[in-house]
Design a protein around this motif. Structure first.
Motif, PDB file in Angstrom:
ATOM      1  N   HIS A 127      76.309 -42.284  28.006  1.00 21.57           N
ATOM      2  CA  HIS A 127      75.683 -41.835  27.056  1.00 21.57           C
ATOM      3  C   HIS A 127      76.913 -41.635  25.649  1.00 21.57           C
ATOM      4  O   HIS A 127      77.584 -41.353  25.847  1.00 21.57           O
ATOM      5  N   MET A 262      67.218 -42.767  24.075  1.00 22.49           N
ATOM      6  CA  MET A 262      68.476 -43.361  23.027  1.00 22.49           C
ATOM      7  C   MET A 262      67.839 -45.027  23.955  1.00 22.49           C
ATOM      8  O   MET A 262      67.677 -45.462  24.422  1.00 22.49           O
ATOM      9  N   GLU A 263      68.009 -44.890  21.946  1.00 21.15           N
ATOM     10  CA  GLU A 263      67.659 -46.808  22.018  1.00 21.15           C
ATOM     11  C   GLU A 263      69.092 -48.150  22.929  1.00 21.15           C
ATOM     12  O   GLU A 263      68.849 -48.749  21.913  1.00 21.15           O
ATOM     13  N   HIS A 287      59.399 -44.732  19.010  1.00 20.14           N
ATOM     14  CA  HIS A 287      61.032 -44.024  18.242  1.00 20.14           C
ATOM     15  C   HIS A 287      61.881 -44.842  18.602  1.00 20.14           C
ATOM     16  O   HIS A 287      62.535 -45.380  18.127  1.00 20.14           O
ATOM     17  N   GLU A 288      62.437 -44.914  19.795  1.00 19.14           N
ATOM     18  CA  GLU A 288      63.045 -45.414  20.026  1.00 19.14           C
ATOM     19  C   GLU A 288      63.111 -46.835  20.702  1.00 19.14           C
ATOM     20  O   GLU A 288      63.929 -47.753  19.700  1.00 19.14           O
ATOM     21  N   PHE A 306      74.788 -41.727   8.965  1.00 22.04           N
ATOM     22  CA  PHE A 306      73.177 -41.104  10.504  1.00 22.04           C
ATOM     23  C   PHE A 306      71.413 -41.124   9.796  1.00 22.04           C
ATOM     24  O   PHE A 306      71.028 -41.513  10.462  1.00 22.04           O
ATOM     25  N   GLU A 310      68.792 -42.150  11.643  1.00 24.60           N
ATOM     26  CA  GLU A 310      67.121 -41.825  12.196  1.00 24.60           C
ATOM     27  C   GLU A 310      65.706 -41.333  11.152  1.00 24.60           C
ATOM     28  O   GLU A 310      64.802 -41.113  11.750  1.00 24.60           O
ATOM     29  N   TYR A 375      66.540 -36.426  10.740  1.00 23.41           N
ATOM     30  CA  TYR A 375      65.153 -37.291  11.056  1.00 23.41           C
ATOM     31  C   TYR A 375      64.335 -37.002   9.848  1.00 23.41           C
ATOM     32  O   TYR A 375      63.595 -38.068   9.041  1.00 23.41           O
ATOM     33  N   ARG A 544      67.017 -31.239  29.268  1.00 24.76           N
ATOM     34  CA  ARG A 544      67.022 -31.917  27.869  1.00 24.76           C
ATOM     35  C   ARG A 544      67.559 -30.974  26.633  1.00 24.76           C
ATOM     36  O   ARG A 544      66.997 -30.078  26.714  1.00 24.76           O
TER      37      ARG A 544
HETATM   38  N1  BES Z   1      69.378 -41.942  18.972  1.00 26.22           N
HETATM   39  C1  BES Z   1      68.849 -41.243  19.375  1.00 26.22           C
HETATM   40  C2  BES Z   1      69.673 -40.286  20.280  1.00 26.22           C
HETATM   41  C3  BES Z   1      71.075 -39.568  19.689  1.00 26.22           C
HETATM   42  C4  BES Z   1      71.561 -40.146  18.032  1.00 26.22           C
HETATM   43  C5  BES Z   1      71.585 -39.418  20.405  1.00 26.22           C
HETATM   44  C6  BES Z   1      72.986 -39.179  18.074  1.00 26.22           C
HETATM   45  C7  BES Z   1      72.885 -38.555  19.969  1.00 26.22           C
HETATM   46  C8  BES Z   1      73.958 -38.582  18.808  1.00 26.22           C
HETATM   47  C9  BES Z   1      67.554 -40.841  19.742  1.00 26.22           C
HETATM   48  O1  BES Z   1      67.184 -42.086  19.111  1.00 26.22           O
HETATM   49  C10 BES Z   1      66.527 -40.137  19.564  1.00 26.22           C
HETATM   50  O2  BES Z   1      66.715 -40.309  18.246  1.00 26.22           O
HETATM   51  N2  BES Z   1      66.566 -39.237  20.539  1.00 26.22           N
HETATM   52  C11 BES Z   1      65.564 -38.301  20.354  1.00 26.22           C
HETATM   53  C12 BES Z   1      63.352 -38.487  19.946  1.00 26.22           C
HETATM   54  C13 BES Z   1      63.255 -38.958  18.784  1.00 26.22           C
HETATM   55  C14 BES Z   1      61.592 -39.155  19.398  1.00 26.22           C
HETATM   56  C15 BES Z   1      63.068 -37.858  18.273  1.00 26.22           C
HETATM   57  C16 BES Z   1      65.946 -37.393  21.308  1.00 26.22           C
HETATM   58  O3  BES Z   1      66.392 -37.629  22.114  1.00 26.22           O
HETATM   59  O4  BES Z   1      64.742 -35.980  20.649  1.00 26.22           O
END
Ligand code: BES
Ligand code: ZN
Length: 593
Positions: A127, A262-263, A287-288, A306, A310, A375, A544
């Motif tokens: 990651h 993770m996208e 989302h992804e 960022f 997001e 976000y 998680r």
């Molecule tokens: N890209 C993010 C995960 C991320 C961001 C990891 C910054 C490390 C640093 C991914 O797209 C994300 O936002 N995942 C969310 C889910 C989403 C539905 C809001 C999560 O993991 O909860």
């Protein structure tokens, strides 16, 4: 120019890596990746080339003919890592760096067989977002420095390697019992989107351009959960333009994966907690998938921007949900997001600097300030622009935004210049200056209501006075409605109330982790003993962070829940990702305060 990213040694006046070649062997005994990184500079170059590394041991740096190229290392810096400065002789087109990673590399998580579903094979996954690619390869680890890549990954023959790239075949490795997998990523991506996973993997086709990978034990559940993916891709294309990455595959990771999703391009990584059985958590996939446009095509220039990744993606996710399931479903998503937003303002303080959209995180570890604010505040800013411009104009704007900036990485200011050009006057009308550069929530934040939400609000408001949902109401709720209801309940609750909820809403045995964790959080904060076993089970299984934070926090309620938290943490933490450990410990450190 010079350094453009406070979290990287990347210097845009120096040569650029255009193409990255990786040749790595995965060593499950030593928990190391060992091999070469080949950096192609695209044209004859000379002078210093500064690369990011963290916890890497560099064996050698060579030119195209195998001749050694001089290099030196900077001081170890706690957030950035160690600069690797290569002194390119005139005419250098390519450098090859031989290196090995550290077992402690934060960009990798190594799992024992016991941490997988199958219990028989080890697993490793990367990651990298935002700044961990440098723990796996020397690189210009800033999103401005996009690369295409190829990789040859050698693994034990009973395991399968997958990457955020196209598959380019496989063959026997150099040593007996090994297989080398070849990958080719022809699109230029930021280094944080390079991704690798190795384990006992199987896959199922979902559509001509999509398949899901998972351990054999979960692959059928995954196939069922994500069966609707083609429909989702089609809707997203209608909204945002053609899907540009060829395939959209997904990988379901073991439960210690620290994120929901993770996208990684061509291969979204997903937590197995999405496998609820009823497709109720696929908003994470929406989302992804949406990141395929916002984030992966148009990328934030650095962590300071960022929200561009997001915020735009949460907005896009809810547009996909609306297209698939209607406005009421989208409104529930906004309401759930609103709760998360309020919790974050409470955690950081309503006027903390990190509540600004445009940030200034020089000297700050980005993982320490990761939150829902970029976000949800970001998504509300996008929604406000949408309401102000009108949907039709805004949809056209989004498509031309993606078209204009595809395969580039941009700043907040570049975004706003484009807004001013395409939607003249809109920025002033919404008060963009305050939204972007001031902390807190502006007063003109859009509000998302629906009759359903009103009803759930009223019902939950009455809970303290004894009002309860009827069996018919409960029966009629979608999983998202039940979640919204639970989120609105007061806490702590008395034992009687906990017992009533558990019995009538059948909470403790839920397979939907959003509902389950919300319930366990209420119950733990209420010191309700009948759920302690289930709390233990969840904390031992799942890494998680979105779930660990509220659960460990709720367990701060009483001496016996604190004791439970510490006991479970001692047993569970060796299986957590380092990021998950950090989050849990930060919460438990506050127990005694
Ligand atoms: N890209 C993010 C995960 C991320 C961001 C990891 C910054 C490390 C640093 C991914 O797209 C994300 O936002 N995942 C969310 C889910 C989403 C539905 C809001 C999560 O993991 O909860
Ligand atoms: Zn995201």
């Amino acid at each position: 120019m010079a350094r453009t990213d406070p979290h990287s040694y990347f210097d845009d006046s120096q040569p650029r890596t255009r193409h990255l070649g990786l040749e790595l062997e995965v060593d499950f005994e030593e928990h190391r990746l060992e091999g070469w990184a080949m950096l192609d500079l695209g044209e004859p170059s000379e002078g210093p080339l500064d690369l990011d590394t963290k916890d890497l041991e560099i064996y050698s740096v060579e030119g195209e003919g195998g001749e050694p190229i001089p290099f030196d290392r900077g001081e170890e810096e706690p957030i950035l890592g160690k600069r690797l400065r290569i002194h390119l002789p005139e005419g250098t087109r390519r450098v090859t760096i031989e290196y090995v990673t550290s077992p402690e590399a934060i960009g990798l998580q190594w799992l024992d067989p016991a941490q997988t579903e199958g219990k028989r094979h080890p697993f490793v996954f990367t990651h990298f977002q935002p700044i961990h690619a440098r723990t796996c390869m020397p690189c210009q680890d800033s999103p401005r420095a996009r690369v295409v890549y190829r990789a040859a990954i050698t693994v034990p023959s009973d395991l399968t390697a997958v990457m955020s790239a196209g598959s380019a075949g496989k063959g026997p490795g150099d040593r007996p019992g090994t297989t080398t997998y070849l990958f080719d990523m022809p699109h230029a991506i930021p280094t944080y989107l390079i991704a690798l996973a190795v384990g006992n993997l199987d896959s199922r086709a979902l559509s001509p351009r999509s398949r899901v990978w998972a351990e054999p034990e979960t692959v059928e559940a995954a196939e069922h959960e994500f069966a609707g993916i083609e429909d989702m891709i089609t809707r997203a294309e209608e909204l945002f333009g053609p899907y540009e990455w060829d395939r959209y595959d997904m990988l379901v990771l073991p439960p210690s994966f620290p994120y929901g999703g993770m996208e990684n391009p061509r291969l979204t990584f997903l937590t197995p907690t999405l496998l609820a059985g009823d497709r109720s958590l696929v908003d994470v996939v929406a989302h992804e998938l949406a990141h395929s446009w916002t984030g992966n095509l148009v990328t934030n220039a650095s962590v300071d921007h960022f929200w561009l990744n997001e915020g735009a993606t949460v907005w896009a996710e809810r547009r996909i949900v609306e297209a698939l399931h209607g406005q009421d479903a989208a409104a529930l998503g906004w309401a759930i997001g609103e709760k998360a937003l309020q919790a974050e303002f409470k955690r950081f303080g309503a006027d903390a600097a990190v509540t600004r959209l445009r940030n200034d995180l020089k000297g700050t570890d980005p993982d320490d300030v990761f939150s829902s604010i970029p976000y949800e505040k970001g998504a509300r800013f996008m929604a406000l622009l949408e309401r102000t411009a009108g949907r039709e104009r805004f949809d056209a704007f989004i498509r031309s935004y993606i078209e204009r900036f595809r395969f580039t990485s941009i700043t907040t200011e570049e975004f706003m210049n484009f807004v001013n050009q395409e939607l003249p006057g809109a920025a002033d009308q919404v008060g963009a200056q305050e939204w972007l550069y001031e902390p807190g929530m502006p007063k003109n934040a859009p509000v998302f209501r629906s009759p359903q939400l009103e009803a759930l609000d009223n019902l939950a408001d009455g809970f303290a006075d004894g009002e309860r949902p009827t069996a018919a109401q409960i029966e009629s709720w979608s999983p998202a409605e039940m979640l919204v209801y639970l989120q609105r309940l007061p806490r702590p609750l008395d034992e009687e109330a906990c017992r009533w909820l558990d019995k009538n809403l059948e909470l403790t045995e839920r397979g939907n982790y959003e509902i389950l964790v919300e319930w366990l959080t209420i119950a733990a904060a209420s010191d309700y003993e009948p759920v302690f076993e289930r709390v233990r089970e969840v904390l031992l299984r799942v890494g998680r962070m979105k779930y660990l934070r509220p659960l460990y926090k709720a367990l701060g309620a009483t001496p016996r829940t604190r004791a439970l938290a510490r006991e479970v943490y001692a047993a569970a933490s060796p299986g957590y990702h380092e990021l998950s450990r950090r989050v849990s410990e930060a919460v438990m450190d506050k127990y005694d305060a």
